[in-house]
Design a protein around this motif. Structure first.
Motif, PDB file in Angstrom:
ATOM      1  N   ALA A 162      12.590  19.118  10.077  1.00 22.46           N
ATOM      2  CA  ALA A 162      13.513  19.336   8.968  1.00 22.46           C
ATOM      3  C   ALA A 162      14.226  20.672   9.116  1.00 22.46           C
ATOM      4  O   ALA A 162      13.756  21.582   9.803  1.00 22.46           O
ATOM      5  N   ASN A 163      15.364  20.801   8.469  1.00 26.02           N
ATOM      6  CA  ASN A 163      15.993  22.095   8.282  1.00 26.02           C
ATOM      7  C   ASN A 163      15.289  22.746   7.104  1.00 26.02           C
ATOM      8  O   ASN A 163      15.383  22.243   5.977  1.00 26.02           O
ATOM      9  N   ALA A 164      14.560  23.792   7.316  1.00 31.13           N
ATOM     10  CA  ALA A 164      13.757  24.386   6.249  1.00 31.13           C
ATOM     11  C   ALA A 164      14.075  25.862   6.095  1.00 31.13           C
ATOM     12  O   ALA A 164      14.275  26.575   7.086  1.00 31.13           O
ATOM     13  N   VAL A 165      14.117  26.295   4.827  1.00 28.02           N
ATOM     14  CA  VAL A 165      14.510  27.664   4.507  1.00 28.02           C
ATOM     15  C   VAL A 165      13.471  28.285   3.584  1.00 28.02           C
ATOM     16  O   VAL A 165      13.036  27.660   2.608  1.00 28.02           O
ATOM     17  N   ARG A 166      13.080  29.516   3.896  1.00 29.78           N
ATOM     18  CA  ARG A 166      12.185  30.251   3.006  1.00 29.78           C
ATOM     19  C   ARG A 166      13.039  30.982   1.975  1.00 29.78           C
ATOM     20  O   ARG A 166      13.871  31.827   2.311  1.00 29.78           O
ATOM     21  N   ALA A 167      12.857  30.644   0.697  1.00 28.31           N
ATOM     22  CA  ALA A 167      13.652  31.254  -0.369  1.00 28.31           C
ATOM     23  C   ALA A 167      12.989  30.982  -1.703  1.00 28.31           C
ATOM     24  O   ALA A 167      12.226  30.020  -1.856  1.00 28.31           O
ATOM     25  N   ASP A 168      13.283  31.818  -2.678  1.00 30.77           N
ATOM     26  CA  ASP A 168      12.814  31.630  -4.047  1.00 30.77           C
ATOM     27  C   ASP A 168      13.814  30.745  -4.767  1.00 30.77           C
ATOM     28  O   ASP A 168      14.928  31.168  -5.092  1.00 30.77           O
ATOM     29  N   VAL A 169      13.434  29.510  -5.028  1.00 26.84           N
ATOM     30  CA  VAL A 169      14.378  28.545  -5.594  1.00 26.84           C
ATOM     31  C   VAL A 169      14.721  28.852  -7.044  1.00 26.84           C
ATOM     32  O   VAL A 169      15.655  28.265  -7.597  1.00 26.84           O
ATOM     33  N   MET A 170      13.989  29.763  -7.686  1.00 27.54           N
ATOM     34  CA  MET A 170      14.324  30.139  -9.050  1.00 27.54           C
ATOM     35  C   MET A 170      15.384  31.238  -9.100  1.00 27.54           C
ATOM     36  O   MET A 170      15.876  31.589 -10.171  1.00 27.54           O
ATOM     37  N   ASP A 171      15.752  31.778  -7.939  1.00 29.85           N
ATOM     38  CA  ASP A 171      16.853  32.734  -7.854  1.00 29.85           C
ATOM     39  C   ASP A 171      18.157  31.960  -8.044  1.00 29.85           C
ATOM     40  O   ASP A 171      18.431  30.987  -7.331  1.00 29.85           O
ATOM     41  N   ASP A 172      18.983  32.391  -8.983  1.00 31.89           N
ATOM     42  CA  ASP A 172      20.194  31.652  -9.320  1.00 31.89           C
ATOM     43  C   ASP A 172      21.106  31.430  -8.121  1.00 31.89           C
ATOM     44  O   ASP A 172      21.709  30.356  -7.982  1.00 31.89           O
ATOM     45  N   SER A 173      21.215  32.416  -7.265  1.00 32.79           N
ATOM     46  CA  SER A 173      22.101  32.267  -6.107  1.00 32.79           C
ATOM     47  C   SER A 173      21.580  31.189  -5.158  1.00 32.79           C
ATOM     48  O   SER A 173      22.364  30.430  -4.563  1.00 32.79           O
ATOM     49  N   VAL A 174      20.254  31.107  -5.013  1.00 32.96           N
ATOM     50  CA  VAL A 174      19.651  30.081  -4.162  1.00 32.96           C
ATOM     51  C   VAL A 174      19.846  28.709  -4.784  1.00 32.96           C
ATOM     52  O   VAL A 174      20.232  27.738  -4.110  1.00 32.96           O
ATOM     53  N   THR A 175      19.574  28.609  -6.102  1.00 31.42           N
ATOM     54  CA  THR A 175      19.727  27.330  -6.793  1.00 31.42           C
ATOM     55  C   THR A 175      21.151  26.815  -6.684  1.00 31.42           C
ATOM     56  O   THR A 175      21.387  25.624  -6.427  1.00 31.42           O
ATOM     57  N   LYS A 176      22.105  27.704  -6.872  1.00 31.67           N
ATOM     58  CA  LYS A 176      23.516  27.313  -6.807  1.00 31.67           C
ATOM     59  C   LYS A 176      23.889  26.846  -5.403  1.00 31.67           C
ATOM     60  O   LYS A 176      24.630  25.864  -5.237  1.00 31.67           O
ATOM     61  N   LYS A 177      23.370  27.534  -4.384  1.00 36.48           N
ATOM     62  CA  LYS A 177      23.653  27.139  -3.001  1.00 36.48           C
ATOM     63  C   LYS A 177      23.078  25.756  -2.704  1.00 36.48           C
ATOM     64  O   LYS A 177      23.746  24.919  -2.077  1.00 36.48           O
TER      65      LYS A 177
END
Length: 370
Positions: free
Chosen positions: A46-61
């Protein structure tokens, strides 16, 4: 082909990711804040990314780059994440959003992009089977959902293994269960009633107790089947386990959730070899005669996935695939049982998708002549 993103790559999310990669042609992405699970996702291809999904910028992306987002995050953040993704304009399939139905929360997603809530095994698959079984009857009087994931080899002192989070496991025993009795909804203490349970699917000393898994069925079933009088979910466990939990309740030890989470977290071991029972029954009338329709199945851990992860993650992945392919369409909140009412072929597609991973269900119809 579309872009399907899985947010939350724990055991359920990883199973969903595996299914999407193996059985669909979608571009599949995964997000999680844990390096370990992200690396596991990368190993699957899979294409996998480490990120905090509760960060608005991440969620929007995530929302802007996806056709469908499958969320498999902890219960504590599920509602807020689903609402954020919906507000950013993307279709969402979630495992536990609206597990406990709330008019207020449901109202937040009543319009706009499609949101399929509580779409795992139970609730989720069980909702679909409940409405499908009921639709075989002329008159529906009762729906009973009997489900349970258990260790193949139960060990003392609790005779249970951890198959999902400690917090969610404890919730089953302390959160009042909403059931329908004599046509009225009521809340019952989960461990107030413990019933013996037997099935032809497996030998063993089992019992069951009321749990709060009806989810959206408490509003959808009475809308479509006005004659329904009884509706409930009961969770199946090894009898020894429920004996222990009943003692803990009688001693008042279930009252302090924080202490219990820490204590049981030290005792419960992650499950590996488990099996899952699913029995969904609808009772009523066909041509004026008493009748019962039942879906029954048993599944076991396979290929590194617990059975609970298989049933939960695979079901969500199949539904996400159907949304991405526009086999399920709609606006705002669309429970999986409502998707079935709009298009009955959804049942066939979900069951065929599960069968591709050797998850099978048997349908029986029993009509009793006078």
């Amino acid at each position: 082909m579309g872009v399907v993103t899985v947010v939350g790559l724990g055991s359920m999310g990883k199973a969903a990711l595996y299914y999407l990669l193996k059985h669909t042609n979608h571009e599949v992405w995964g997000y999680d804040k844990s390096s370990e699970v992200v690396n596991n996702a990368l190993s699957l291809g899979a294409n996998a990314v480490r990120a905090d999904v509760m960060d608005d910028s991440v969620t929007k992306k995530i929302a802007s780059n996806s056709d469908v987002v499958l969320t498999a995050v902890p219960q504590s953040i599920a509602d807020s994440l689903v609402i954020k993704l919906h507000d950013y304009g993307v279709n969402v399939v979630d495992l536990i959003f609206l597990w406990k139905f709330s008019d207020e929360v449901a109202g937040r997603v009543k319009n706009g992009p499609l949101v399929i809530p509580a779409c795992g095994w139970a609730p989720g698959l069980t909702n679909l089977l409940a409405v499908a079984a009921s639709s075989e009857l002329d008159i529906v009087e009762e729906v009973g959902i009997h489900v349970g994931g258990n260790p193949v080899n139960p060990r003392p002192p609790l005779y249970y293994d951890l198959l999902f989070s400690v917090e969610s496991t404890i919730e089953e025993y302390v959160r009042p269960a909403t059931i329908m009795f004599n046509g009225e909804l009521k809340n019952v203490d989960p461990l107030s009633f413990i019933y013996p349970f037997k099935t032809w699917l497996i030998e063993g000393d089992f019992s069951e107790f009321y749990t709060d898994g009806l989810s959206t069925l408490i509003v959808t079933m009475p809308k479509w089947f006005r004659t329904i009088k009884t509706m409930y979910e009961r969770t199946i466990r090894w009898s020894r386990h429920l004996e222990v939990m009943r003692v803990l309740k009688d001693l008042g030890l279930l009252n302090n959730t924080d202490v219990l989470v820490k204590s049981l977290g030290n005792v419960l071991k992650p499950g590996v070899e488990d099996f899952s029972l699913t029995i969904v029954e609808a009772k009523g009338m066909i041509n004026g005669e008493p009748a019962k329709i039942a879906f029954e199945g048993i599944d076991y851990a396979r290929e590194g996935f617990t059975s609970m992860a298989r049933l939960t993650g695979f079901t969500a992945a199949i539904v996400a695939d159907l949304v991405a392919k526009k086999a399920i369409v709609g606006s705002g909140l669309v429970p999986i049982e409502e998707a079935y009412v709009r298009n009955r072929d959804v049942l066939r597609q979900v069951l065929n998708g599960l069968k591709a991973e050797n998850v099978k269900f048997m349908l029986t119809k029993t009509v009793t002549a006078p």
